[in-house]
Write a protein that holds these residues in place. Structure first.
Motif, mmCIF file in Angstrom:
data_model
loop_
_atom_site.group_PDB
_atom_site.id
_atom_site.type_symbol
_atom_site.label_atom_id
_atom_site.label_comp_id
_atom_site.label_asym_id
_atom_site.label_seq_id
_atom_site.Cartn_x
_atom_site.Cartn_y
_atom_site.Cartn_z
ATOM 1 N N PRO A 451 0.832 -1.198 0.000
ATOM 2 C CA PRO A 451 0.000 0.000 0.000
ATOM 3 C C PRO A 451 0.870 1.254 0.000
ATOM 4 O O PRO A 451 1.979 1.264 0.546
ATOM 5 N N LEU A 454 0.563 6.038 4.218
ATOM 6 C CA LEU A 454 -0.405 7.029 4.660
ATOM 7 C C LEU A 454 0.243 8.407 4.609
ATOM 8 O O LEU A 454 1.422 8.564 4.928
ATOM 9 N N ASP A 505 -4.503 11.545 4.549
ATOM 10 C CA ASP A 505 -5.208 10.407 5.124
ATOM 11 C C ASP A 505 -5.515 10.614 6.597
ATOM 12 O O ASP A 505 -6.346 9.901 7.168
ATOM 13 N N LEU A 660 -2.497 4.733 13.640
ATOM 14 C CA LEU A 660 -2.953 3.626 12.801
ATOM 15 C C LEU A 660 -4.396 3.249 13.132
ATOM 16 O O LEU A 660 -5.192 2.932 12.236
ATOM 17 N N TRP A 661 -4.748 3.275 14.423
ATOM 18 C CA TRP A 661 -6.128 2.961 14.810
ATOM 19 C C TRP A 661 -7.099 3.971 14.198
ATOM 20 O O TRP A 661 -8.151 3.602 13.667
ATOM 21 N N CYS A 663 -6.815 5.548 11.563
ATOM 22 C CA CYS A 663 -6.894 5.308 10.117
ATOM 23 C C CYS A 663 -7.409 3.912 9.787
ATOM 24 O O CYS A 663 -7.421 3.520 8.613
ATOM 25 N N ASP A 664 -7.809 3.149 10.813
ATOM 26 C CA ASP A 664 -8.288 1.774 10.652
ATOM 27 C C ASP A 664 -7.222 0.886 10.016
ATOM 28 O O ASP A 664 -7.519 0.035 9.173
ATOM 29 N N LYS A 665 -5.976 1.074 10.428
ATOM 30 C CA LYS A 665 -4.864 0.274 9.926
ATOM 31 C C LYS A 665 -4.173 -0.496 11.059
ATOM 32 O O LYS A 665 -3.018 -0.877 10.944
ATOM 33 N N ASP A 667 -4.567 -3.864 13.679
ATOM 34 C CA ASP A 667 -5.364 -5.075 13.885
ATOM 35 C C ASP A 667 -5.712 -5.251 15.363
ATOM 36 O O ASP A 667 -5.306 -4.459 16.223
ATOM 37 N N ALA A 672 0.306 -3.222 13.281
ATOM 38 C CA ALA A 672 -0.099 -2.587 12.029
ATOM 39 C C ALA A 672 -0.590 -3.634 11.044
ATOM 40 O O ALA A 672 -0.047 -4.736 10.950
ATOM 41 N N LYS A 673 -1.642 -3.292 10.320
ATOM 42 C CA LYS A 673 -2.128 -4.191 9.291
ATOM 43 C C LYS A 673 -1.111 -4.312 8.161
ATOM 44 O O LYS A 673 -0.196 -3.490 8.055
ATOM 45 N N TYR A 676 1.453 -1.622 6.459
ATOM 46 C CA TYR A 676 1.499 -0.354 7.180
ATOM 47 C C TYR A 676 2.496 -0.357 8.336
ATOM 48 O O TYR A 676 2.536 0.587 9.120
#
Length: 680
Positions: A451, A454, A505, A660-661, A663-665, A667, A672-673, A676
């Motif tokens: 990806p 961000l 983002d 990251l949370w 940005c919903d990235k 887990d 980090a997902k 990311y």
């Protein structure tokens, strides 16, 4: 002049690149728009040739682990710098009389733009030192380059000229090489060598002179260096200043003819000086463990000096000196009580820092025909990287026991610049090409499979806090923990645009303004309410307290607070150990020093993650939480008053997870997902 003597001058710029601001210390003041780690100046983020990255390649060739190589239009000795997805390089095109900054796409090496000037007057230099040997410097908003007599130029990151200054003629038979450095709102330059030599600090936003210190030309009665016994000899300094913090005091340290000096970078006032150098200086000082080490050029004198003194410290702070040392053009590094350096003939040395005792001295043989070196070392963990003039990179163990790990060749291309390091990649500038070395792939761009990072706006500034230090440190550190780049903006002007958040983002606030125009706050809150992920750091939840929109701002932040306890250390307690943001956070974490904001009102819409019992009055206060504001996620913490807390790894991980949370990235495990995270 002999060929060996001619190599002298080049010392410092054969090494080009330069943080810190600031450094070790995090000085060189740069804001951060990084892939994961920027290299914003000659010798990197801290100006000392030290990187926190330990995932660098150790084996490569002219085909193996080469992400790309890009042909350059002419010779050059400067070092590239790296910011986010851009690589910047100073470059002369002598047939066209051009002096340029080149900007390349770091993913593929393609040129994005060039900008600069033409200079048609005769420019004196040595044949081996072409124009533009000084490296550029950036703070993430602007890139600044010195082109000698052609002037100093400032561009934005898209190549638009912001300002330039004609500082007058630079004239020395061997040319120039010192790179500019950035300190807070200043760009500082060692203009010289030659009869017109001076230190100058320019306002980095306007180019106007803030302070200038003229450097008188010395007239030595007797030479002890390679010009000993001769009636005349070359004089001058090609040293790029370094910025360090000594017991809480910022020091601009620069090697000048016959002495090592430290100045207040804000005013130019001399803090201290130590005599003992010869009058010909090629390399910059190096620093570590409270000691600055300066190496004179052309078989000059080495001196080691404790920093932090006042006035003439020759008799009080000089640890040792070694006259008639080797010829050093590049800079070394300091690691665990030892100095590591390579002389220009290609011999590496390990020297005891406190005594000057040589522990080992070994020839560093590469695979090409020229093992001589004008480059400077880079320290990564306990590994040292150093280039020679064949473009070979020697990898050494930083150890009192000599160990050469590897010798990597790119096929014998003349190299006088130094390595730049960013995000696990090495950048090598030769007279023909700029190379990107990476283990992530050969010529394939692996970033295209991941990806895009961000992109976050980091809005900062206001009173009560040293945001000039906090902003670059936080953005640089967060860029090393998550796949995120930052666009740093000081002040609130960006909020004048209703669509300010569109390119980003996420929006991160680390501000402490008493008030703001209502329209600005409405634009900020509208972006969060419409779904833009938002992060609030420390005083941001306490900001705008004199604004008529303060209650609305507090709703956006998710907590109401008006006052704070005295500055102190305090322990946090987890309120939700299973939340992804705080799952990895220690249960017994304690601040190094901070302000505890008192919770006046904590609405049911906010979800508390950490609390603190005040050592001051025993009351409990929420210090970290999350909430949903309209369509957007908000992460907030009142922790992070100054660098003492901001430098703590657990705190940085908390901020990274919070971003990251939002940005919903992130887990459910607090990691980090995919795509990311960056190397820890």
């Amino acid at each position: 002049m002999s060929e060996n003597e001619a190599e002298i001058y080049f010392c410092h710029r054969m090494l080009p690149t330069m943080k810190r601001f600031l450094v070790a210390v995090s000085f060189v003041a740069f804001a951060c728009q990084a892939f994961s780690a920027n290299w914003p100046a000659w010798r990197g983020e801290n100006g000392l040739g030290i990187t926190a990255e330990t995932n660098l390649p150790t084996q490569w060739s002219d085909s193996e682990h080469v992400r790309w190589k890009t042909a350059l239009p002419d010779l050059g000795n400067s070092t590239p710098i790296v910011w986010g997805n851009k690589v910047f390089l100073t470059q002369a095109v002598q047939s066209e009389h051009r002096r340029l900054v080149l900007c390349l796409d770091r993913t593929n090496g393609k040129k994005l733009w060039d900008a600069g000037t033409t200079y048609t007057e005769d420019e004196v230099s040595h044949d081996a030192n072409p124009p533009c040997s000084a490296s550029p410097v950036t703070d993430g908003e602007r890139v600044i380059a010195w082109f000698g007599s052609a002037g100093i130029f400032c561009f934005d990151l898209n190549g638009k000229e912001l300002w330039h200054r004609d500082l007058g003629q630079q004239k020395h038979s061997w040319g120039y090489a010192a790179s500019p450095v950035i300190y807070k709102n200043l760009c500082i330059l060692n203009f010289g060598p030659g009869k017109r030599s001076f230190l100058v600090a320019l306002d980095k936003t306007t180019g106007k002179t803030v302070w200038q210190l003229d450097i008188p030309e010395v007239q030595p009665e007797k030479r002890t260096d390679g010009f000993a016994g001769q009636a005349k000899g070359e004089i001058g300094s090609w040293s790029t200043p370094i910025l360090v913090n000594s017991d809480g005091r910022d020091e601009l340290i620069v090697s000048l003819a016959e002495k090592l000096c430290a100045f207040d970078p804000a005013t130019g006032k001399e803090w201290w000086h130590c005599d003992g150098l010869n009058p010909l200086i090629y390399s910059s000082a190096i620093y570590g463990e409270g000691v600055a080490v300066a190496m004179g050029g052309f078989h000059g004198t080495i001196i080691a000096v404790k920093t932090g003194g006042n006035g003439d410290v020759t008799k009080t702070h000089k640890l040792w000196e070694r006259p008639r040392a080797d010829n050093y053009l590049g800079c070394g590094v300091i690691y665990k009580g030892h100095i590591y350096v390579q002389n220009s003939p290609g011999l590496g040395e390990c020297i005891e820092l406190k005594t000057g005792k040589v522990i080992w001295k070994e020839r560093l043989n590469g695979k090409g025909p020229k093992n001589e070196s004008w480059s400077s070392m880079v320290l990564s963990g306990d590994k040292i990287y150093i280039l020679n003039q064949s473009g070979d990179c020697i990898v050494l163990r930083a150890s009192p026991k000599f160990e050469m790990i590897a010798a990597n060749s790119i096929g014998n291309e003349l190299t006088n610049g130094s390595l730049a390091v960013s995000d696990g990649e090495l950048f090598i500038r030769t007279h023909k090409h700029l190379w990107c070395i990476s283990e992530k792939s050969g010529n394939k761009d692996t970033r295209a499979e991941s990806p895009a990072p961000l992109k976050a706006l980091f809005l900062t500034g206001g009173g009560y806090h040293d945001y000039e230090k906090l902003a670059p440190h936080l953005t640089s550190s967060l860029g090393k923990l998550a796949n995120v780049t930052f666009d740093v903006k000081f002040g609130l002007d960006v909020l004048k645009d209703k669509n300010f958040a569109a390119p980003y983002d996420a929006i991160v606030y680390d501000v402490c303004f008493d008030e703001a125009d209502t329209a600005l706050l409405e634009n900020a809150m509208a972006a969060a309410h419409a779904g833009k992920p938002t992060v609030m750091i420390h005083c941001s939840v306490h900001a705008f307290r004199k604004s008529p929109k303060i209650s609305d701002w507090e709703s956006c932040c998710g907590m109401r607070s008006k006052v704070h306890d005295p500055y102190q250390s305090f322990a946090t307690e987890k309120l939700d150990a299973n939340h992804p943001v705080t799952k990895p956070f220690p249960s017994d974490w304690k601040t190094a020093g901070d302000e505890l904001y008192q919770t006046i009102e904590f609405p049911a819409t906010s979800h508390a993650l950490l609390k603190v019992k005040s050592p001051h009055d025993g009351r409990e206060h929420i210090v970290c939480w999350v909430q949903t504001f309209g369509e957007g996620r908000v992460f907030a913490t009142t922790l992070g008053h100054d660098m003492k807390t901001a430098e703590m790894p657990d705190y940085l991980r908390l901020l990274s997870n919070g971003l990251l949370w939002a940005c919903d990235k992130l887990d459910d495990k607090g990691e980090a997902k995919a795509g990311y995270a960056t190397a820890k």
